[in-house]
Design an enzyme around this catalytic site. Structure first.
Site, PDB file in Angstrom:
ATOM      1  N   ASP A  37       0.858  -1.190   0.000  1.00  0.00           N
ATOM      2  CA  ASP A  37       0.000   0.000   0.000  1.00  0.00           C
ATOM      3  C   ASP A  37       0.900   1.248   0.000  1.00  0.00           C
ATOM      4  O   ASP A  37       2.071   1.168   0.373  1.00  0.00           O
ATOM      5  CB  ASP A  37      -0.905   0.028   1.246  1.00  0.00           C
ATOM      6  CG  ASP A  37      -2.184   0.837   1.037  1.00  0.00           C
ATOM      7  OD1 ASP A  37      -3.254   0.218   0.864  1.00  0.00           O
ATOM      8  OD2 ASP A  37      -2.108   2.084   1.023  1.00  0.00           O
ATOM      9  N   ASP A  63       3.685   1.957  -4.515  1.00  0.00           N
ATOM     10  CA  ASP A  63       2.766   2.746  -5.329  1.00  0.00           C
ATOM     11  C   ASP A  63       2.527   1.964  -6.614  1.00  0.00           C
ATOM     12  O   ASP A  63       3.439   1.793  -7.433  1.00  0.00           O
ATOM     13  CB  ASP A  63       3.394   4.116  -5.635  1.00  0.00           C
ATOM     14  CG  ASP A  63       2.503   4.965  -6.524  1.00  0.00           C
ATOM     15  OD1 ASP A  63       1.453   4.464  -6.984  1.00  0.00           O
ATOM     16  OD2 ASP A  63       2.867   6.131  -6.767  1.00  0.00           O
ATOM     17  N   VAL A  64       1.285   1.486  -6.814  1.00  0.00           N
ATOM     18  CA  VAL A  64       1.022   0.618  -7.974  1.00  0.00           C
ATOM     19  C   VAL A  64       1.224   1.330  -9.306  1.00  0.00           C
ATOM     20  O   VAL A  64       1.374   0.680 -10.343  1.00  0.00           O
ATOM     21  CB  VAL A  64      -0.407   0.004  -7.938  1.00  0.00           C
ATOM     22  CG1 VAL A  64      -0.576  -0.929  -6.758  1.00  0.00           C
ATOM     23  CG2 VAL A  64      -1.486   1.076  -7.966  1.00  0.00           C
ATOM     24  N   TYR A 155     -13.459   7.743 -13.371  1.00  0.00           N
ATOM     25  CA  TYR A 155     -13.408   6.474 -12.629  1.00  0.00           C
ATOM     26  C   TYR A 155     -14.010   5.351 -13.477  1.00  0.00           C
ATOM     27  O   TYR A 155     -13.427   4.266 -13.601  1.00  0.00           O
ATOM     28  CB  TYR A 155     -14.181   6.633 -11.317  1.00  0.00           C
ATOM     29  CG  TYR A 155     -14.221   5.390 -10.458  1.00  0.00           C
ATOM     30  CD1 TYR A 155     -13.134   5.037  -9.670  1.00  0.00           C
ATOM     31  CD2 TYR A 155     -15.349   4.571 -10.420  1.00  0.00           C
ATOM     32  CE1 TYR A 155     -13.167   3.887  -8.861  1.00  0.00           C
ATOM     33  CE2 TYR A 155     -15.387   3.433  -9.627  1.00  0.00           C
ATOM     34  CZ  TYR A 155     -14.303   3.098  -8.846  1.00  0.00           C
ATOM     35  OH  TYR A 155     -14.336   1.968  -8.064  1.00  0.00           O
ATOM     36  N   LYS A 159     -12.151   1.905 -14.777  1.00  0.00           N
ATOM     37  CA  LYS A 159     -12.590   0.571 -14.388  1.00  0.00           C
ATOM     38  C   LYS A 159     -13.036  -0.257 -15.603  1.00  0.00           C
ATOM     39  O   LYS A 159     -12.888  -1.480 -15.620  1.00  0.00           O
ATOM     40  CB  LYS A 159     -13.699   0.659 -13.344  1.00  0.00           C
ATOM     41  CG  LYS A 159     -13.210   1.220 -11.998  1.00  0.00           C
ATOM     42  CD  LYS A 159     -12.086   0.365 -11.413  1.00  0.00           C
ATOM     43  CE  LYS A 159     -11.753   0.722  -9.984  1.00  0.00           C
ATOM     44  NZ  LYS A 159     -10.704  -0.144  -9.416  1.00  0.00           N
ATOM     45  N   THR A 190     -16.593   0.834   2.795  1.00  0.00           N
ATOM     46  CA  THR A 190     -15.155   0.996   3.067  1.00  0.00           C
ATOM     47  C   THR A 190     -14.879   2.487   3.227  1.00  0.00           C
ATOM     48  O   THR A 190     -15.758   3.321   2.999  1.00  0.00           O
ATOM     49  CB  THR A 190     -14.292   0.477   1.888  1.00  0.00           C
ATOM     50  OG1 THR A 190     -14.527   1.333   0.760  1.00  0.00           O
ATOM     51  CG2 THR A 190     -14.610  -0.958   1.510  1.00  0.00           C
TER      52      THR A 190
HETATM   53  N1  LIG Z   1     -15.994   0.482  -1.948  1.00  0.00           N
HETATM   54  C1  LIG Z   1     -16.739   0.314  -3.012  1.00  0.00           C
HETATM   55  O1  LIG Z   1     -17.959   0.468  -2.971  1.00  0.00           O
HETATM   56  C2  LIG Z   1     -16.088  -0.064  -4.338  1.00  0.00           C
HETATM   57  C3  LIG Z   1     -16.950  -0.392  -5.402  1.00  0.00           C
HETATM   58  C4  LIG Z   1     -16.402  -0.806  -6.596  1.00  0.00           C
HETATM   59  C5  LIG Z   1     -15.038  -0.925  -6.733  1.00  0.00           C
HETATM   60  N2  LIG Z   1     -14.218  -0.590  -5.696  1.00  0.00           N
HETATM   61  C6  LIG Z   1     -12.782  -0.788  -5.890  1.00  0.00           C
HETATM   62  O2  LIG Z   1     -12.302  -1.684  -4.904  1.00  0.00           O
HETATM   63  C7  LIG Z   1     -10.918  -1.431  -4.650  1.00  0.00           C
HETATM   64  C8  LIG Z   1     -10.693  -1.280  -3.152  1.00  0.00           C
HETATM   65  O3  LIG Z   1     -11.417  -0.146  -2.708  1.00  0.00           O
HETATM   66  P1  LIG Z   1     -11.887   0.088  -1.204  1.00  0.00           P
HETATM   67  O4  LIG Z   1     -13.299   0.473  -1.263  1.00  0.00           O
HETATM   68  O5  LIG Z   1     -11.454  -1.026  -0.347  1.00  0.00           O
HETATM   69  O6  LIG Z   1     -11.084   1.425  -0.907  1.00  0.00           O
HETATM   70  P2  LIG Z   1     -10.163   1.927   0.306  1.00  0.00           P
HETATM   71  O7  LIG Z   1      -9.996   3.376   0.036  1.00  0.00           O
HETATM   72  O8  LIG Z   1     -10.712   1.483   1.604  1.00  0.00           O
HETATM   73  O9  LIG Z   1      -8.800   1.151   0.034  1.00  0.00           O
HETATM   74  C9  LIG Z   1      -8.004   1.439  -1.095  1.00  0.00           C
HETATM   75  C10 LIG Z   1      -6.552   1.258  -0.675  1.00  0.00           C
HETATM   76  O10 LIG Z   1      -5.744   1.487  -1.840  1.00  0.00           O
HETATM   77  C11 LIG Z   1      -4.623   2.245  -1.427  1.00  0.00           C
HETATM   78  N3  LIG Z   1      -4.051   2.959  -2.578  1.00  0.00           N
HETATM   79  C12 LIG Z   1      -4.527   4.082  -3.180  1.00  0.00           C
HETATM   80  N4  LIG Z   1      -3.701   4.457  -4.159  1.00  0.00           N
HETATM   81  C13 LIG Z   1      -2.687   3.538  -4.190  1.00  0.00           C
HETATM   82  C14 LIG Z   1      -1.530   3.400  -4.978  1.00  0.00           C
HETATM   83  N5  LIG Z   1      -1.221   4.287  -5.952  1.00  0.00           N
HETATM   84  N6  LIG Z   1      -0.712   2.344  -4.753  1.00  0.00           N
HETATM   85  C15 LIG Z   1      -0.990   1.464  -3.751  1.00  0.00           C
HETATM   86  N7  LIG Z   1      -2.067   1.565  -2.955  1.00  0.00           N
HETATM   87  C16 LIG Z   1      -2.908   2.594  -3.174  1.00  0.00           C
HETATM   88  C17 LIG Z   1      -5.153   3.182  -0.355  1.00  0.00           C
HETATM   89  O11 LIG Z   1      -4.098   3.700   0.462  1.00  0.00           O
HETATM   90  C18 LIG Z   1      -6.107   2.277   0.399  1.00  0.00           C
HETATM   91  O12 LIG Z   1      -5.471   1.599   1.450  1.00  0.00           O
HETATM   92  C19 LIG Z   1     -10.570  -0.186  -5.471  1.00  0.00           C
HETATM   93  O13 LIG Z   1      -9.961  -0.578  -6.672  1.00  0.00           O
HETATM   94  C20 LIG Z   1     -11.919   0.441  -5.731  1.00  0.00           C
HETATM   95  O14 LIG Z   1     -11.923   1.253  -6.875  1.00  0.00           O
HETATM   96  C21 LIG Z   1     -14.707  -0.144  -4.499  1.00  0.00           C
END
Ligand SMILES: NC(=O)c1ccc[n+]([C@@H]2O[C@H](COP(=O)([O-])OP(=O)(O)OC[C@H]3O[C@@H](n4cnc5c(N)ncnc54)[C@H](O)[C@@H]3O)[C@@H](O)[C@H]2O)c1
Length: 259
Positions: A37, A63-64, A155, A159, A190
């Site tokens: 992360d 950093d991805v 976004y 995706k 989240t």
């Molecule tokens: N929560 C939802 O409703 C939802 C719905 C659809 C898709 N998603 C996707 O699910 C995935 C996880 O999301 P989440 O809801 O758990 O979010 P979150 O914000 O709780 O967690 C995301 C994590 O990614 C990390 N991150 C951000 N940029 C980064 C980078 N450049 N390199 C490494 N780490 C990085 C953040 O520090 C965080 O810990 C994401 O890809 C998000 O787009 C979430």
């Protein structure tokens, strides 16, 4: 014996939300987990929890969007646990900017993290998975990749790219016994959604779902576990919604799309 015994898994974005749930569940099921992360402090807490439960895990700041950072993560994974056999491309960012307001800079940042990030990850783990003779890559797109709604323009584009990348990679990597699948979550509680939306909007989204509930990170982690395990050995190139049946009702919660 766990469902992932013997697997070596990299989980990105593991400091929070779904990534943290996936890292913990994968470790419980016997995988050696490299949790990465951009937020090292929160990541250390997740890895400490895994150790307390007797699991194997390593925390790496990562950093991805940075290709060099990927190479370092893969090298350290191999040195610590051996060849990578599971890649959980979970990390992502979100914003709700509409078409007229997206700057080129904001677009590039979104695409760099959400689309280039998983693509670079696939590139980086490929030599390791080829050596291992097996691999499972799990991308995380979104319900927004299949059902658009207003205000999520950049976004949604990022995706959609991840969703399509899954199908392309599944074909290219099949000769190496590497499977590639995608999870399209609906509304999951989240930090990402709690920061982005007021509580009333989440309650309204919950009411709009056929299953009448907001998803939990572990709901997505269980789907990821199936894709990561050998139970899904005949499944590749698929995108699986985990959304409480919202998409078949007609798409992203209108409550989240309105002001
Ligand atoms: N929560 C939802 O409703 C939802 C719905 C659809 C898709 N998603 C996707 O699910 C995935 C996880 O999301 P989440 O809801 O758990 O979010 P979150 O914000 O709780 O967690 C995301 C994590 O990614 C990390 N991150 C951000 N940029 C980064 C980078 N450049 N390199 C490494 N780490 C990085 C953040 O520090 C965080 O810990 C994401 O890809 C998000 O787009 C979430």
């Amino acid at each position: 014996m766990g469902r992932l015994t013997g697997k070596v898994a990299i989980v990105t974005g593991a400091a929070s939300g779904m990534g943290a749930a996936e890292a913990e569940l994968f470790a419980v099921e016997g995988a050696s987990v490299v949790a990465t992360d951009v937020n090292p402090a929160a990541l250390e807490k997740v890895v400490a929890r895994i150790h307390e439960q007797g699991g194997q895990a390593l925390a790496l700041q990562h950093d991805v969007a940075c290709r060099d950072s990927w190479d370092r993560v893969v090298r350290q994974t191999e040195d610590t646990f051996g060849d990578v056999t599971v890649l959980m491309n979970n990390a992502g960012i979100w914003n709700d900017t509409g078409y007229e307001d997206v700057t080129h800079e904001a677009w590039l940042q979104m695409m760099n993290v959400n689309a280039w990030g998983p693509f670079a990850g696939i590139q980086a783990v490929l030599p390791s998975m080829k050596r291992a003779g097996v691999g499972s890559i799990i991308n995380v797109a979104s319900m927004a990749a299949v059902n658009a709604c207003g205000r999520f323009s950049a976004y949604t584009c990022s995706k959609g790219s991840v969703d399509a990348m899954t199908r392309a990679a599944a074909i290219d990597l099949a000769p190496f016994n590497i499977r590639v699948n995608c999870i399209n979550p609906g509304v999951i509680r989240t930090a990402m959604v709690e920061t982005a939306f007021p509580e009333e909007a989440l309650v309204a989204a919950q009411r709009a779902q056929p299953l009448q509930r907001i998803g939990r990170p572990v709901d997505v982690a269980y789907m990821a576990l199936y894709f990561a395990s050998d139970e899904s050995w005949f499944t590749s190139g698929t995108s699986q919604l985990v959304d409480g049946a919202m998409a078949v009702m007609g798409g992203v919660a209108p409550a989240l799309a309105s002001d």
